[in-house]
Design an enzyme around this catalytic site. Structure first.
Site, PDB file in Angstrom:
ATOM      1  N   TYR A  64       0.826  -1.173  -0.014  1.00  0.00           N
ATOM      2  CA  TYR A  64      -0.064  -0.114   0.115  1.00  0.00           C
ATOM      3  C   TYR A  64       0.786   1.092   0.114  1.00  0.00           C
ATOM      4  CZ  TYR A  64      -4.322   2.482   1.091  1.00  0.00           C
ATOM      5  OH  TYR A  64      -5.494   3.435   1.117  1.00  0.00           O
ATOM      6  N   LYS A  79     -20.260 -20.601 -10.299  1.00  0.00           N
ATOM      7  CA  LYS A  79     -19.260 -20.477 -11.552  1.00  0.00           C
ATOM      8  C   LYS A  79     -17.689 -20.154 -11.081  1.00  0.00           C
ATOM      9  CE  LYS A  79     -22.421 -21.690 -14.570  1.00  0.00           C
ATOM     10  NZ  LYS A  79     -22.438 -22.512 -15.775  1.00  0.00           N
ATOM     11  N   ALA A  85     -30.661 -19.209 -25.836  1.00  0.00           N
ATOM     12  CA  ALA A  85     -29.307 -18.921 -25.678  1.00  0.00           C
ATOM     13  C   ALA A  85     -28.554 -20.206 -26.214  1.00  0.00           C
ATOM     14  CB  ALA A  85     -28.489 -18.240 -24.432  1.00  0.00           C
ATOM     15  N   ALA A  86     -28.864 -21.169 -25.252  1.00  0.00           N
ATOM     16  CA  ALA A  86     -28.193 -22.620 -25.418  1.00  0.00           C
ATOM     17  C   ALA A  86     -28.491 -23.145 -26.536  1.00  0.00           C
ATOM     18  CB  ALA A  86     -28.234 -23.230 -24.217  1.00  0.00           C
TER      19      ALA A  86
HETATM   20  N1  LIG Z   1     -26.140 -28.553 -19.260  1.00  0.00           N
HETATM   21  C1  LIG Z   1     -25.902 -27.332 -19.706  1.00  0.00           C
HETATM   22  O1  LIG Z   1     -24.598 -27.203 -19.714  1.00  0.00           O
HETATM   23  C2  LIG Z   1     -26.772 -26.056 -19.703  1.00  0.00           C
HETATM   24  C3  LIG Z   1     -28.014 -26.379 -19.681  1.00  0.00           C
HETATM   25  N2  LIG Z   1     -28.874 -25.254 -19.897  1.00  0.00           N
HETATM   26  C4  LIG Z   1     -30.387 -25.168 -19.698  1.00  0.00           C
HETATM   27  O2  LIG Z   1     -30.935 -24.934 -20.925  1.00  0.00           O
HETATM   28  C5  LIG Z   1     -32.130 -24.222 -20.463  1.00  0.00           C
HETATM   29  C6  LIG Z   1     -32.528 -22.874 -21.305  1.00  0.00           C
HETATM   30  O3  LIG Z   1     -31.408 -21.901 -21.034  1.00  0.00           O
HETATM   31  P1  LIG Z   1     -31.203 -20.589 -21.878  1.00  0.00           P
HETATM   32  O4  LIG Z   1     -31.110 -21.131 -23.311  1.00  0.00           O
HETATM   33  O5  LIG Z   1     -29.962 -19.892 -21.246  1.00  0.00           O
HETATM   34  O6  LIG Z   1     -32.287 -20.053 -21.460  1.00  0.00           O
HETATM   35  P2  LIG Z   1     -33.305 -18.935 -22.728  1.00  0.00           P
HETATM   36  O7  LIG Z   1     -34.273 -18.243 -21.785  1.00  0.00           O
HETATM   37  O8  LIG Z   1     -32.361 -18.182 -23.574  1.00  0.00           O
HETATM   38  O9  LIG Z   1     -34.247 -20.088 -23.552  1.00  0.00           O
HETATM   39  C7  LIG Z   1     -34.999 -20.918 -23.129  1.00  0.00           C
HETATM   40  C8  LIG Z   1     -35.803 -21.468 -24.387  1.00  0.00           C
HETATM   41  O10 LIG Z   1     -36.617 -22.665 -23.687  1.00  0.00           O
HETATM   42  C9  LIG Z   1     -37.777 -22.559 -24.411  1.00  0.00           C
HETATM   43  N3  LIG Z   1     -38.813 -23.277 -23.741  1.00  0.00           N
HETATM   44  C10 LIG Z   1     -39.193 -22.791 -22.548  1.00  0.00           C
HETATM   45  N4  LIG Z   1     -40.344 -23.468 -22.256  1.00  0.00           N
HETATM   46  C11 LIG Z   1     -40.698 -24.532 -23.215  1.00  0.00           C
HETATM   47  C12 LIG Z   1     -41.360 -25.422 -23.568  1.00  0.00           C
HETATM   48  N5  LIG Z   1     -42.827 -25.480 -22.694  1.00  0.00           N
HETATM   49  N6  LIG Z   1     -41.501 -26.121 -24.679  1.00  0.00           N
HETATM   50  C13 LIG Z   1     -40.486 -25.679 -25.775  1.00  0.00           C
HETATM   51  N7  LIG Z   1     -39.723 -24.671 -25.574  1.00  0.00           N
HETATM   52  C14 LIG Z   1     -39.762 -23.935 -24.141  1.00  0.00           C
HETATM   53  C15 LIG Z   1     -38.095 -21.170 -24.838  1.00  0.00           C
HETATM   54  O11 LIG Z   1     -38.987 -20.906 -25.914  1.00  0.00           O
HETATM   55  P3  LIG Z   1     -39.494 -19.582 -26.313  1.00  0.00           P
HETATM   56  O12 LIG Z   1     -38.308 -19.342 -27.174  1.00  0.00           O
HETATM   57  O13 LIG Z   1     -40.569 -19.839 -27.382  1.00  0.00           O
HETATM   58  O14 LIG Z   1     -39.845 -18.629 -25.132  1.00  0.00           O
HETATM   59  C16 LIG Z   1     -36.634 -20.636 -24.976  1.00  0.00           C
HETATM   60  O15 LIG Z   1     -36.224 -20.900 -26.650  1.00  0.00           O
HETATM   61  C17 LIG Z   1     -32.270 -24.043 -19.150  1.00  0.00           C
HETATM   62  O16 LIG Z   1     -32.811 -25.276 -18.479  1.00  0.00           O
HETATM   63  C18 LIG Z   1     -30.832 -24.300 -18.664  1.00  0.00           C
HETATM   64  O17 LIG Z   1     -30.471 -25.105 -17.458  1.00  0.00           O
HETATM   65  C19 LIG Z   1     -28.291 -24.065 -20.398  1.00  0.00           C
HETATM   66  C20 LIG Z   1     -26.911 -23.622 -20.438  1.00  0.00           C
HETATM   67  C21 LIG Z   1     -26.151 -24.940 -20.104  1.00  0.00           C
HETATM   68  C1  LIG Z   2     -25.144 -25.188 -16.649  1.00  0.00           C
HETATM   69  C2  LIG Z   2     -25.626 -23.757 -17.196  1.00  0.00           C
HETATM   70  O1  LIG Z   2     -24.966 -22.878 -17.233  1.00  0.00           O
HETATM   71  C3  LIG Z   2     -27.068 -23.794 -17.129  1.00  0.00           C
HETATM   72  O2  LIG Z   2     -27.842 -24.663 -16.847  1.00  0.00           O
HETATM   73  O3  LIG Z   2     -27.476 -22.375 -17.108  1.00  0.00           O
HETATM   74 MG   LIG Z   3     -25.783 -20.976 -17.300  1.00  0.00          MG
END
Ligand SMILES: NC(=O)C1=CN([C@@H]2O[C@H](COP(=O)(O)OP(=O)(O)OC[C@H]3O[C@@H](n4cnc5c(N)ncnc54)[C@H](OP(=O)(O)O)[C@@H]3O)[C@@H](O)[C@H]2O)C=CC1
Ligand SMILES: CC(=O)C(=O)O
Ligand SMILES: [Mg+2]
Length: 422
Positions: free
Chosen positions: A38, A93, A196-197
């Site tokens: 410091y 994370k 997103a995913a």
């Molecule tokens: N295992 C892993 O490493 C990871 C897993 N995930 C999982 O993926 C999922 C989505 O995350 P993320 O992409 O960040 O979130 P987002 O909010 O970007 O996307 C969610 C998506 O899920 C769709 N959705 C929700 N409900 C339904 C349904 N009943 N039928 C069909 N589609 C549906 C939405 O549809 P709409 O566009 O019509 O709203 C949207 O497109 C989460 O459960 C997360 O835990 C995410 C990242 C990493």
């Molecule tokens: C694993 C993760 O990043 C998620 O489910 O959003």
């Molecule tokens: Mg995540």
């Protein structure tokens, strides 16, 4: 309360709240130490950095510090629960970054009224860090946010839910298809979720050989196909002419189901209608699109993965982000490009085929782990992840001209302990 709920709350609350703390890396025992750490000594690195900003990497923790930043709009599969509620995940994370790759993390939860406000906030604080890991930001806003920050920051900006997930999913899927006697080029793939995913996963597997016309992406309104008039530009990339309208239509005869949506959305009937040796990645956290118990009871030939730590085949971005950032930081890459992502996916895929060390088997209950239906992808506890993935990412960064440092002297790293033995 369930045992897991009680244990999880206890774990987070005691003996002190949270899962991370800041540690000192220099001596602070004497007045002399404090005069270096410091005032007055700290003025010397200040003057040096003001003269040459690159020296921040030499005199501060910047080069090993990643910001894990969320607005809490898509916390796992729990939905938009706000920035404060996302803090346990962001601290989590941070735990994974530190435990698996020796990277320090500040978790930052941003209460922003718009994507632009979020971008402005992150941009203003970005100089503090060596890299930015965006987390749990919902689509489609996440795409605009990441693009703007990549353009405006001169450090790697990486939306983990997009690219970390895509890298791990691609690796697992190619291996699972190989075990099923199928190929990515011919596989009929249903992706439930178009966020997103999902968008990023499907883009990466197309770049690695899957055919767009074999992919049926399904959102909350049904199959994404050419006649839909309600698609944003990201979903529209996956629209092709098809008579399929529902998830059930899409599943009929499909080889692969990827769930990146929400809990319990894949029914036993849907799974029954899939092709022989169906591959099911039910990746929604914490509750998958179908419970593994139900999937196995429904189809004896299913190759099953989830995002969870408590079942075989954990397809989760934990296998990606710590090691990808390690490699990128160590060659001071200006960005994480497509070549670095593909290199990471291939390294991960190939590692699954190598004999598994006994300590990894022991950490997962002692059973012999071997490439096959119950082991399509490495385990997070495998020390070889840092060796192979970080190395592949660093080399790809150098080869594609985004690295600003040469191949590190301490590479390939044998463990986290090697990080500062450069
Ligand atoms: N295992 C892993 O490493 C990871 C897993 N995930 C999982 O993926 C999922 C989505 O995350 P993320 O992409 O960040 O979130 P987002 O909010 O970007 O996307 C969610 C998506 O899920 C769709 N959705 C929700 N409900 C339904 C349904 N009943 N039928 C069909 N589609 C549906 C939405 O549809 P709409 O566009 O019509 O709203 C949207 O497109 C989460 O459960 C997360 O835990 C995410 C990242 C990493
Ligand atoms: C694993 C993760 O990043 C998620 O489910 O959003
Ligand atoms: Mg995540």
């Amino acid at each position: 309360m369930s045992d897991l709920k009680t244990a999880a709350l206890e774990y987070h609350a005691h003996p002190r709240p949270g899962k991370l703390s800041v540690e000192l890396t220099k001596a602070t025992a004497t007045a002399r130490d404090l005069s270096l750490a410091y005032s007055p000594g700290v003025a010397e690195p200040v003057r040096e950095i003001a003269r040459d900003p690159e020296l921040a990497y030499k005199y501060t923790g910047k080069g090993n510090l990643v910001a894990v930043i969320s607005d809490g709009t898509a916390i796992l599969g729990l939905g938009n629960l706000g920035p404060l509620a996302s803090k346990p995940v962001m601290e989590g994370k941070g735990v994974l970054f530190k435990r698996f790759a020796g990277i320090d993390v500040f978790d930052i939860e941003v209460d922003s009224e718009s994507p632009q406000a979020f971008i402005d906030t992150v941009k203003r604080i970005s100089i503090t860090f060596g890299g930015i890991n965006l987390e749990d930001i919902k689509a489609p806003e996440c795409f605009e946010i990441e693009k703007a920050l990549i353009e405006q920051c001169d450090i790697p900006v990486f939306h983990d839910d997009q690219h970390g997930t895509a890298i791990v999913t691609a690796a697992g899927m190619i291996n699972a298809l190989e075990i099923a006697g199928k190929t990515l080029a011919d596989a009929k793939i249903v992706c439930l979720g178009a966020g997103a995913a999902a968008i990023s996963c499907m883009k990466l597997i197309v770049s690695m050989g899957a055919k767009l016309e074999n992919i049926y992406m399904v959102d909350s309104k049904g199959v994404i196909q050419s006649e839909r008039t309600d698609l944003n530009q990201y979903k529209a990339m996956f629209a092709h002419p098809s008579s399929k309208r529902t998830l059930a239509d899409a599943l009929n005869g499909a080889d692969v189901f990827v769930g990146l949506s929400g809990p319990n959305l894949l029914s036993a009937e849907g799974l029954k209608s899939m092709a022989a040796n169906p591959i099911v990645f039910a990746c929604s956290n914490p509750d998958p699109e179908i419970a593994p118990e139900l999937a196995h009871a429904t189809r004896s030939d299913v190759i099953m993965a989830t995002g969870r730590s408590d079942y075989p085949n954990q397809v989760n971005n934990v296998l990606g982000f710590p090691f990808i950032f390690r490699g990128a930081l160590d060659v001071r890459a200006k960005r994480i490009n497509e070549e670095m992502k593909v290199a990471a996916a291939n390294a991960l895929r190939e590692l699954a085929k190598l004999p598994v060390p006994q300590d990894v088997c022991d950490a997962y209950g002692g059973a012999k782990l071997e490439f096959g239906r119950e082991y399509i992808i490495p385990k997070p506890m495998d020390k070889r992840l840092i060796t192979l993935i970080s190395d592949a990412v660093a080399k790809a960064a150098i080869e594609t001209g985004v690295a600003t440092l040469p191949y590190p002297k301490n590479y390939p790293l044998q463990s986290v302990d090697d990080v500062f033995n450069g």
